[in-house]
Design a protein around this motif. Sequence first.
Motif, PDB file in Angstrom:
ATOM      1  N   ARG A   6      -4.051   1.807  10.287  1.00 23.53           N
ATOM      2  CA  ARG A   6      -4.769   2.682  11.416  1.00 23.53           C
ATOM      3  C   ARG A   6      -6.256   2.686  10.907  1.00 23.53           C
ATOM      4  NH1 ARG A   6      -1.905   7.175  10.982  1.00 23.53           N
ATOM      5  NH2 ARG A   6      -2.963   7.793   9.095  1.00 23.53           N
ATOM      6  N   THR A   7      -6.383   2.344   9.623  1.00 21.78           N
ATOM      7  CA  THR A   7      -8.058   2.362   9.141  1.00 21.78           C
ATOM      8  C   THR A   7      -8.495   0.991   9.599  1.00 21.78           C
ATOM      9  OG1 THR A   7      -7.468   3.677   7.115  1.00 21.78           O
ATOM     10  CG2 THR A   7      -9.377   2.392   7.011  1.00 21.78           C
ATOM     11  N   ILE A   8      -7.754  -0.036   9.592  1.00 21.42           N
ATOM     12  CA  ILE A   8      -8.326  -1.486  10.076  1.00 21.42           C
ATOM     13  C   ILE A   8      -8.541  -1.288  11.619  1.00 21.42           C
ATOM     14  CG2 ILE A   8      -7.444  -3.741  10.654  1.00 21.42           C
ATOM     15  CD1 ILE A   8      -5.873  -3.706   7.878  1.00 21.42           C
ATOM     16  N   ARG A  49     -11.741   0.965  12.305  1.00 20.57           N
ATOM     17  CA  ARG A  49     -12.902   0.075  11.907  1.00 20.57           C
ATOM     18  C   ARG A  49     -13.102  -1.042  12.875  1.00 20.57           C
ATOM     19  NH1 ARG A  49     -12.729   0.072   5.384  1.00 20.57           N
ATOM     20  NH2 ARG A  49     -12.903   2.133   5.069  1.00 20.57           N
ATOM     21  N   ALA A  97      -1.020   3.805   7.436  1.00 22.15           N
ATOM     22  CA  ALA A  97      -2.541   4.504   7.290  1.00 22.15           C
ATOM     23  C   ALA A  97      -3.514   3.324   6.962  1.00 22.15           C
ATOM     24  CB  ALA A  97      -2.412   5.318   6.105  1.00 22.15           C
ATOM     25  N   TYR A  98      -2.903   2.258   6.174  1.00 24.79           N
ATOM     26  CA  TYR A  98      -4.052   1.305   6.015  1.00 24.79           C
ATOM     27  C   TYR A  98      -4.343   0.653   7.440  1.00 24.79           C
ATOM     28  CZ  TYR A  98      -5.655  -2.530   3.395  1.00 24.79           C
ATOM     29  OH  TYR A  98      -6.285  -3.900   2.908  1.00 24.79           O
ATOM     30  N   ALA A 122       0.591  -1.207   0.035  1.00 24.98           N
ATOM     31  CA  ALA A 122       0.065  -0.160  -0.028  1.00 24.98           C
ATOM     32  C   ALA A 122       0.968   1.210   0.132  1.00 24.98           C
ATOM     33  CB  ALA A 122      -0.790   0.116   1.320  1.00 24.98           C
ATOM     34  N   ASP A 123       0.119   2.298  -0.413  1.00 24.53           N
ATOM     35  CA  ASP A 123       1.006   3.607  -0.369  1.00 24.53           C
ATOM     36  C   ASP A 123       1.461   3.934   0.972  1.00 24.53           C
ATOM     37  OD1 ASP A 123       0.808   3.792  -3.037  1.00 24.53           O
ATOM     38  OD2 ASP A 123      -1.119   5.077  -2.915  1.00 24.53           O
ATOM     39  N   SER A 124       0.631   3.772   1.777  1.00 28.57           N
ATOM     40  CA  SER A 124       0.909   3.914   3.293  1.00 28.57           C
ATOM     41  C   SER A 124       0.509   2.563   4.256  1.00 28.57           C
ATOM     42  CB  SER A 124       0.169   5.217   3.930  1.00 28.57           C
ATOM     43  OG  SER A 124       0.449   5.399   5.350  1.00 28.57           O
ATOM     44  N   GLN A 128      -4.532  13.951  11.479  1.00 31.39           N
ATOM     45  CA  GLN A 128      -4.992  13.670  10.014  1.00 31.39           C
ATOM     46  C   GLN A 128      -6.050  14.828   9.612  1.00 31.39           C
ATOM     47  OE1 GLN A 128      -7.464   9.987   9.568  1.00 31.39           O
ATOM     48  NE2 GLN A 128      -5.622   8.829   9.201  1.00 31.39           N
ATOM     49  N   LEU A 170     -12.068  12.670  16.878  1.00 28.18           N
ATOM     50  CA  LEU A 170     -11.137  13.510  17.656  1.00 28.18           C
ATOM     51  C   LEU A 170      -9.757  12.805  17.780  1.00 28.18           C
ATOM     52  CD1 LEU A 170     -12.952  14.953  20.910  1.00 28.18           C
ATOM     53  CD2 LEU A 170     -12.442  15.762  18.457  1.00 28.18           C
ATOM     54  N   VAL A 171      -9.697  11.547  18.009  1.00 28.57           N
ATOM     55  CA  VAL A 171      -8.187  11.050  17.973  1.00 28.57           C
ATOM     56  C   VAL A 171      -7.791  10.862  16.655  1.00 28.57           C
ATOM     57  CG1 VAL A 171      -7.269   8.834  18.177  1.00 28.57           C
ATOM     58  CG2 VAL A 171      -8.844   9.190  19.916  1.00 28.57           C
ATOM     59  N   TYR A 178      -6.816  14.749  16.049  1.00 25.98           N
ATOM     60  CA  TYR A 178      -5.955  15.734  16.891  1.00 25.98           C
ATOM     61  C   TYR A 178      -4.635  14.580  17.661  1.00 25.98           C
ATOM     62  CZ  TYR A 178      -9.361  19.152  16.590  1.00 25.98           C
ATOM     63  OH  TYR A 178     -10.186  20.049  15.990  1.00 25.98           O
ATOM     64  N   TRP A 179      -4.674  13.455  17.397  1.00 28.35           N
ATOM     65  CA  TRP A 179      -3.838  12.539  17.751  1.00 28.35           C
ATOM     66  C   TRP A 179      -3.010  12.068  16.378  1.00 28.35           C
ATOM     67  CZ3 TRP A 179      -0.570  11.568  21.421  1.00 28.35           C
ATOM     68  CH2 TRP A 179       0.165  10.327  21.719  1.00 28.35           C
ATOM     69  N   ASP A 200      -9.212  13.188   5.040  1.00 29.62           N
ATOM     70  CA  ASP A 200      -8.583  11.738   5.348  1.00 29.62           C
ATOM     71  C   ASP A 200      -9.425  11.168   6.565  1.00 29.62           C
ATOM     72  OD1 ASP A 200      -6.753  11.942   3.377  1.00 29.62           O
ATOM     73  OD2 ASP A 200      -5.138  12.692   4.898  1.00 29.62           O
TER      74      ASP A 200
END
Lengths: 295, 160
Positions: free
Chosen positions: B61-63, B66, B58-59, B53-55, B124, B116-117, B120-121, B128
């Motif tokens: 983090r999305t998992i 979700r 990020a992939y 993946a490009d990132s 993003q 928020l996470v 601000y953490w 995004d």
Amino acid sequence: MKLRDPMDDAVGDATADLGRLAYDSRRLGMQRRRYRQALSGVGVAATAAVIFSAVHLASSGSVAGTGAVAGDTSAVATPTPSTDPSPTLVAELVPLTGRGTVAALRAAIEEQAQGTYSGFAGQGGQLHKGPHFRATYGEVEFTPVDGTGVGVVGINVQDGSILDGMALDCTGASMVECQVKTLPNGDRVRTYLEQPVRTAEGDGLRRVAELVTSDRSLRVVVSATNGFELASSQWDITRPQPVLTSAQLSQIVSQPWWGFKIPREYETAGQELTPYTDLDAITAIETPSLAPSPG
Amino acid sequence: MSRSDGFEEFVHATGNRMLRTALLLCGDHQQAEDLTQTTYAKVFNRWRVVSRADSPVAYTRTILTRTYLSERRLRRSGEIPVEFITETASKADDVPLRLVLFDALAQLSAKDRTVLVLRYWEDQSVADTASGLGISEAACRTRTSRALARLRTVYPDLEA
């Protein structure tokens, strides 16, 4: 004040045991992969699955071939799942779940061998209940009292439709020491050793017993390993042989309580299992289909 | 997949970061560890895809987000987010700051907390964050504003 500041104060020093995290993640991932393999019917002999099946209440002469299809409120005569030698008792049957599968598996192991249990994991039940196919999966880490090491005992309970006409024979190249026998009630049991996986530390071994009911409505597969399979070519080997023999596995798959309805006491016992990993919490979640944008 | 596939290295490089994000989402260390492990188990099973993946971060983090949101649905489908933070959460002088934050975040809905996470953490952008959560950018902004307003009950000088 930026929100980032209290966040950093709260979690900035939190650290993980990264080696353990990687190891456990692999193992959990492999559990999920094996379950999917079993569901797809691919690699019947190659998966860790053990299918056992149900319903051999017929063998006790009480309810022929029923366990898989009994109604929700059924009350049938069935052998007690405990070690009590009394022949029958009236058991209320409830739908089989992942937890119930693991509890019933443990009870079946207890009748064959002494040891300790940990690492319970299961999957199945309503999420996998469909008009044409049902399935549950369960596994437990079992350490026999011989003290030679831990292995994983797993079970799949599936609709026989997954066989799709496939014969229960020993023609597969991946099976070693294969035998097929027909039980008095017409059910067939196949036992075999999967082709050993050679590693630097020894051979990764998985013994399998597979039962298919005479009407091919139910398939139960039980397996036992001599350690932990981490990936297709990687094992953590803990002992020379799997934790259960072929004879013991055959007895486990031949227990009368297997089916998609199970005595309530197993379901109750399943709710008390700990530590328990609900594999549905993994498989029910969709992972992203496309890589998200960098961020 | 062999042990030289880069998965181990990826976990070592990103594990602490994911655990901290998970901790902010869950507010409980044990649950955060479970969420992190579940996330990496999924990553392991899709490693060929993730690693290309490009990132991959990020992939992953999305998992993670979700999975968190889905598990929240399963475990707490009856949960009703409160409109305002309770008085107990404002006793900042009596409890560690970490617990004050966790209590405050716990008053938010799971999705508001995730917004928020991520913003601000994880720093993003709105776009995004919205994309990762499957919501519109307008909804993302609304959730951000609403969540910040609630947190200001505890942190009056909180900046947007």
